[in-house]
Design a protein around this motif. Structure first.
Motif, PDB file in Angstrom:
ATOM      1  N   SER A  57       0.826  -1.199   0.000  1.00 58.30           N
ATOM      2  CA  SER A  57       0.000   0.000   0.000  1.00 58.30           C
ATOM      3  C   SER A  57       0.866   1.256   0.000  1.00 58.30           C
ATOM      4  O   SER A  57       2.037   1.233   0.397  1.00 58.30           O
ATOM      5  N   ASP A  72       0.909   4.634  -5.557  1.00 56.34           N
ATOM      6  CA  ASP A  72       0.329   3.749  -6.570  1.00 56.34           C
ATOM      7  C   ASP A  72       0.175   4.513  -7.880  1.00 56.34           C
ATOM      8  O   ASP A  72      -0.294   5.657  -7.895  1.00 56.34           O
ATOM      9  N   THR A  87      -3.443  -0.930 -10.693  1.00 54.72           N
ATOM     10  CA  THR A  87      -2.477  -0.018 -10.089  1.00 54.72           C
ATOM     11  C   THR A  87      -1.329  -0.819  -9.499  1.00 54.72           C
ATOM     12  O   THR A  87      -1.528  -1.914  -8.965  1.00 54.72           O
ATOM     13  N   TYR A 180     -10.097   0.165  -8.312  1.00 57.56           N
ATOM     14  CA  TYR A 180      -8.659   0.209  -8.037  1.00 57.56           C
ATOM     15  C   TYR A 180      -8.159   1.652  -7.984  1.00 57.56           C
ATOM     16  O   TYR A 180      -7.381   2.022  -7.099  1.00 57.56           O
ATOM     17  N   SER A 184      -6.443   3.553  -4.729  1.00 58.40           N
ATOM     18  CA  SER A 184      -5.057   4.019  -4.841  1.00 58.40           C
ATOM     19  C   SER A 184      -4.964   5.531  -4.700  1.00 58.40           C
ATOM     20  O   SER A 184      -4.038   6.048  -4.060  1.00 58.40           O
ATOM     21  N   ASN A 188      -2.775   7.634  -2.076  1.00 58.36           N
ATOM     22  CA  ASN A 188      -1.799   8.647  -2.509  1.00 58.36           C
ATOM     23  C   ASN A 188      -2.086   9.995  -1.874  1.00 58.36           C
ATOM     24  O   ASN A 188      -1.167  10.753  -1.533  1.00 58.36           O
TER      25      ASN A 188
END
Length: 313
Positions: A57, A72, A87, A180, A184, A188
């Motif tokens: 992660s 990601d 990702t 996804y 992600s 981020n």
């Protein structure tokens, strides 16, 4: 694959050895390359390998002598159709003198830097380089999201024609891609929030402005993902509604045809019963068969007209 770059006089050059202010780009590195970089820069090999784990992660970690940033980035699935992505992690390690990037595949996020197509790019300005990478990743997210939406629109245009199972499966894959992306991008965004608070990372005013731009782009990508997920959900529901409507129309049509076909069956069944011939109408007439057939046609035509007026045929 291990490549070493350094900017000199606004030109990006390849180096053979680790030098101060260089960029070490690792793409699907071997164990020997990981050990070489880890030993030379005094970095834990596990931190270099973290970006090679697809389940890792996004996070930021302050270690002794270096900083690990995992984010990601989008990557198109091999063998999948247009707009289907997943990702993967991208690792960025900052030491006192160098910057290291680690990724499991060749990615367009770093391709423009390797081709020296990014304005103001310098391997010596490490934090600015990091923010430029993150800005590029957020921009690619937005680009891929627009491609996904265009693909959804193309599928939606086929709704008036023949609905294919392939379209439904592709719509499902697009929706999975957005799941996804949403996960992600949120991770981020958490990393970016932490970057704004860490005082250990030296930042200049220009870097701070670029960081704000990255945050804006990232939040815009998150909003786009949410909107496009709702759009795909609406398209999927429209698919179901159209299929249900077509099924209802088919059932109404078949029911109407069954009712019309029941008329000759009933009349011919009555005339085929083993009863006294004298009690049956038109038996003594030589044109009895034609009369009965005419009655059947009239009754069927009347039933068809009634069903047509009721929009059932």
């Amino acid at each position: 694959m291990l490549k070493i770059y350094q900017t000199k006089d606004q030109q990006l050059t390849r180096e053979d050895n680790f030098v101060e202010g260089c960029w070490i780009c690792m793409t699907a590195p071997t164990q020997d390359e990981i050990r070489k970089v880890a030993t030379s820069l005094d970095i834990e090999p596990a931190d270099l390998q973290a970006a090679l784990d697809a389940e890792e992660s996004a996070r930021i970690s302050l270690e002794d002598g270096y900083t690990l940033i995992l984010v990601d980035i989008p990557s198109q699935e091999k063998g999948s159709g247009e707009g289907v992505y997943t990702t993967i992690p991208l690792g960025i390690l900052l030491t006192q003198q160098m910057i290291v990037t680690v990724c499991s595949v060749e990615t367009p996020v770093l391709a423009d830097f390797a081709a020296c197509r990014v304005r103001g790019f310098s391997t010596r300005k490490k934090m600015r380089f990091v923010y430029q990478i993150l800005y590029r990743a957020a921009s690619i997210y937005q680009l891929e999201l627009r491609l996904i939406d265009r693909r959804r629109q193309a599928i939606e245009m086929n709704l008036s024609g023949t609905l294919r199972d392939k379209d439904l499966m592709e719509l499902h894959r697009l929706e999975s891609t957005l799941v996804y992306f949403a996960t992600s991008l949120r991770a981020n965004n958490t990393v970016m929030d932490r970057l704004t608070r860490y005082k250990r990372l030296e930042q200049y005013p220009d870097d701070r402005e670029l960081l704000d731009d990255v945050i804006v782009e990232l939040r815009q990508a998150i909003e786009m993902t949410s909107i496009y997920r709702d759009d795909i959900k609406g398209t999927r529901e429209l698919f179901s509604a159209i299929l249900d409507n077509r099924l209802n129309n088919a059932m109404k049509y078949l029911t109407s045809v069954t009712l019309i076909m029941a008329v000759p069956t009933v009349i011919s069944g009555l005339y085929g019963m083993n009863v006294n011939a004298e009690s049956m109408p038109f038996v003594s007439s030589g044109s009895a068969f034609g009369i009965v057939c005419g009655i059947i046609l009239l009754v069927c035509a009347g039933a068809a007209w009634v069903l047509h007026k009721k929009h059932m045929l």
